[in-house]
Design an enzyme around this catalytic site. Structure first.
Site, PDB file in Angstrom:
ATOM      1  N   PRO A  80      69.373 -45.877 -69.350  1.00  0.00           N
ATOM      2  CA  PRO A  80      69.596 -44.492 -69.803  1.00  0.00           C
ATOM      3  C   PRO A  80      70.388 -43.625 -68.815  1.00  0.00           C
ATOM      4  CG  PRO A  80      67.346 -44.766 -69.043  1.00  0.00           C
ATOM      5  CD  PRO A  80      67.961 -46.128 -68.993  1.00  0.00           C
ATOM      6  N   LYS A  82      67.914 -60.282 -61.380  1.00  0.00           N
ATOM      7  CA  LYS A  82      66.599 -60.502 -61.989  1.00  0.00           C
ATOM      8  C   LYS A  82      66.118 -61.900 -61.611  1.00  0.00           C
ATOM      9  CE  LYS A  82      63.781 -58.768 -65.097  1.00  0.00           C
ATOM     10  NZ  LYS A  82      63.143 -57.497 -64.793  1.00  0.00           N
ATOM     11  N   GLY A  86      69.971 -43.442 -64.898  1.00  0.00           N
ATOM     12  CA  GLY A  86      69.458 -43.029 -63.586  1.00  0.00           C
ATOM     13  C   GLY A  86      70.483 -43.256 -62.481  1.00  0.00           C
TER      14      GLY A  86
HETATM   15  C1  SAM Z   1      67.511 -51.825 -66.639  1.00  0.00           C
HETATM   16  S1  SAM Z   1      68.599 -50.983 -67.717  1.00  0.00           S
HETATM   17  C2  SAM Z   1      69.602 -50.092 -66.606  1.00  0.00           C
HETATM   18  C3  SAM Z   1      68.937 -48.893 -66.031  1.00  0.00           C
HETATM   19  C4  SAM Z   1      69.919 -48.001 -65.307  1.00  0.00           C
HETATM   20  N1  SAM Z   1      70.358 -48.584 -64.034  1.00  0.00           N
HETATM   21  C5  SAM Z   1      69.338 -46.621 -65.020  1.00  0.00           C
HETATM   22  O1  SAM Z   1      69.311 -46.220 -63.856  1.00  0.00           O
HETATM   23  O2  SAM Z   1      68.941 -45.920 -65.956  1.00  0.00           O
HETATM   24  C6  SAM Z   1      69.652 -52.290 -68.251  1.00  0.00           C
HETATM   25  C7  SAM Z   1      70.764 -51.832 -69.198  1.00  0.00           C
HETATM   26  O3  SAM Z   1      71.739 -52.885 -69.278  1.00  0.00           O
HETATM   27  C8  SAM Z   1      72.335 -52.811 -70.549  1.00  0.00           C
HETATM   28  N2  SAM Z   1      73.063 -54.049 -70.831  1.00  0.00           N
HETATM   29  C9  SAM Z   1      72.572 -55.291 -71.028  1.00  0.00           C
HETATM   30  N3  SAM Z   1      73.571 -56.132 -71.310  1.00  0.00           N
HETATM   31  C10 SAM Z   1      74.733 -55.427 -71.266  1.00  0.00           C
HETATM   32  C11 SAM Z   1      76.104 -55.737 -71.469  1.00  0.00           C
HETATM   33  N4  SAM Z   1      76.496 -56.967 -71.787  1.00  0.00           N
HETATM   34  N5  SAM Z   1      77.006 -54.768 -71.344  1.00  0.00           N
HETATM   35  C12 SAM Z   1      76.642 -53.509 -71.031  1.00  0.00           C
HETATM   36  N6  SAM Z   1      75.359 -53.154 -70.842  1.00  0.00           N
HETATM   37  C13 SAM Z   1      74.419 -54.100 -70.967  1.00  0.00           C
HETATM   38  C14 SAM Z   1      71.145 -52.568 -71.472  1.00  0.00           C
HETATM   39  O4  SAM Z   1      71.585 -51.988 -72.694  1.00  0.00           O
HETATM   40  C15 SAM Z   1      70.289 -51.605 -70.647  1.00  0.00           C
HETATM   41  O5  SAM Z   1      70.529 -50.262 -71.016  1.00  0.00           O
END
Ligand code: SAM
Length: 338
Positions: free
Chosen positions: A210, A295, A212
């Protein structure tokens, strides 16, 4: 010979111990708090252990403290008095220095005093010794660990102890309207790796929602391109320095050398994350910095990390790999683009 306490994130102590075993060879461990805190003993002296750790800092070792003195606990006022005496006798090394006192305790310890009471006693001795009790930015830290029936006491600089927080448990204040807790991970990475994001101009945030991490970089004054098919928090959309690409990162085309910082926090399989970051790396200028979470999905994190690092080395110099306090089942990498 020297004795130490090591601390890792909960559940990750076995990996910190494995890394230490490889680094220091002849080493004997004892558990202090399950999966998290342990003591160890090695034939190497204090200085040799510190220099081995400084050269190859274990990824999963969050904090370390030498055990310089041990006080058997009675559960009475004598315990505090003895602690004061120990510090008084260690004396001269604290003189003229800003010294913090860190206290940790296992559940069920017979040591009855609160951290505040204990600190008050030690601080009074520090003042006698010509040292300045300090909460923030100490030059020395006295670390006290209360086991069930002993106080284990040691000291060192924040660099030697690997953290200036008790046990390496870094606490940040939650802000009003904070977009996500994930922000703490990037804040901690900035401190732990000695980075200053404000010195960069433009950042690419892959997997940004979202938001951060994006919010921190915007607050630091950077222009941010945030990629995520998921929604960014509406409060971010008002920033004119934000470019939001609401897409899968593998569908995005970016001009070469357009960013000096790349951050990625996708919670994905490590190998898919590597593939994606390597596809996007041309957008980062040479010498630019990347901060990436990995991860740990499999049973063998050390092996996973080795594989990830070896792939990323195609394009990056690995500056540091560390499990930060705010990392859950993951670690954070600090990379520099070749
Ligand atoms: C753990 S969250 C990130 C949180 C973020 N760092 C924050 O501070 O709010 C992981 C995000 O990666 C995105 N994501 C996963 N695969 C992706 C892709 N292929 N391309 C772009 N975003 C991706 C997901 O939609 C998700 O919103």
């Amino acid at each position: 010979m020297s004795r130490w306490i090591g601390t890792a994130n909960k559940g990750f102590a076995p990996y910190a111990m494995e890394e230490l075993r490889r680094l220091l060879h002849d080493i004997k461990f004892q558990q202090l708090s399950s999966g998290e805190v342990f003591s160890f003993e090695t034939e190497l002296n204090h200085g040799a252990v510190l220099s081995a750790i400084a050269q190859h800092e274990p990824i999963f070792l969050r904090h370390i403290q030498p055990i310089e003195r041990t006080i058997p606990l009675s559960g009475m006022a004598d315990d505090l008095q003895e602690l004061g005496d120990v510090v008084r006798h260690a004396g001269s090394q604290f003189a003229g220095k800003r010294t913090a006192v860190h206290i940790r305790r296992v559940e069920g310890t017979v040591f009855p005093y609160s951290a505040a009471d204990t600190k008050a006693v030690v601080d009074a001795v520090l003042l006698e010794l010509g040292s300045e009790p300090a909460l923030k930015q100490p030059e020395w830290i006295i670390s006290i660990y209360a086991t069930r029936d002993q106080l284990l006491i040691g000291w060192g600089t924040p660099q030697e102890l690997l953290s200036d927080w008790p046990g390496g448990a870094v606490r940040f204040q939650r802000e009003d309207g904070q977009v996500s807790r994930a922000k703490f991970k990037l804040l901690e990475a900035e401190r732990a790796f000695g980075l200053d994001f404000a010195q960069y101009r433009s950042a690419l945030d892959v997997g940004a929602a979202p938001g951060g991490w994006t919010s921190l970089l915007l607050e630091r004054g950077l222009a941010v391109t945030a990629i995520d098919p998921a929604e960014l928090h509406p409060s971010l959309l008002a920033y004119p320095r934000l470019t939001y690409l609401k897409k899968n990162a593998s569908d995005v085309k970016l001009a070469p050398d357009s960013f000096d910082l790349l951050v990625c926090d996708m919670s994905w399989s490590p190998m898919q994350m590597c593939k994606l970051v390597l596809e996007l790396q041309a957008a980062l200028r040479s010498g630019g910095i990347a901060v990436i979470t990995v991860k740990l999905m499999h049973r063998k994190p050390l092996q996973t990390i080795r594989e990830v690092l070896s792939r990323l080395q195609e394009a990056f110099v690995i500056r540091k790999a560390k499990q930060l306090f705010h990392n859950r089942d993951e670690i954070t990498l600090w990379l520099e683009k070749k």
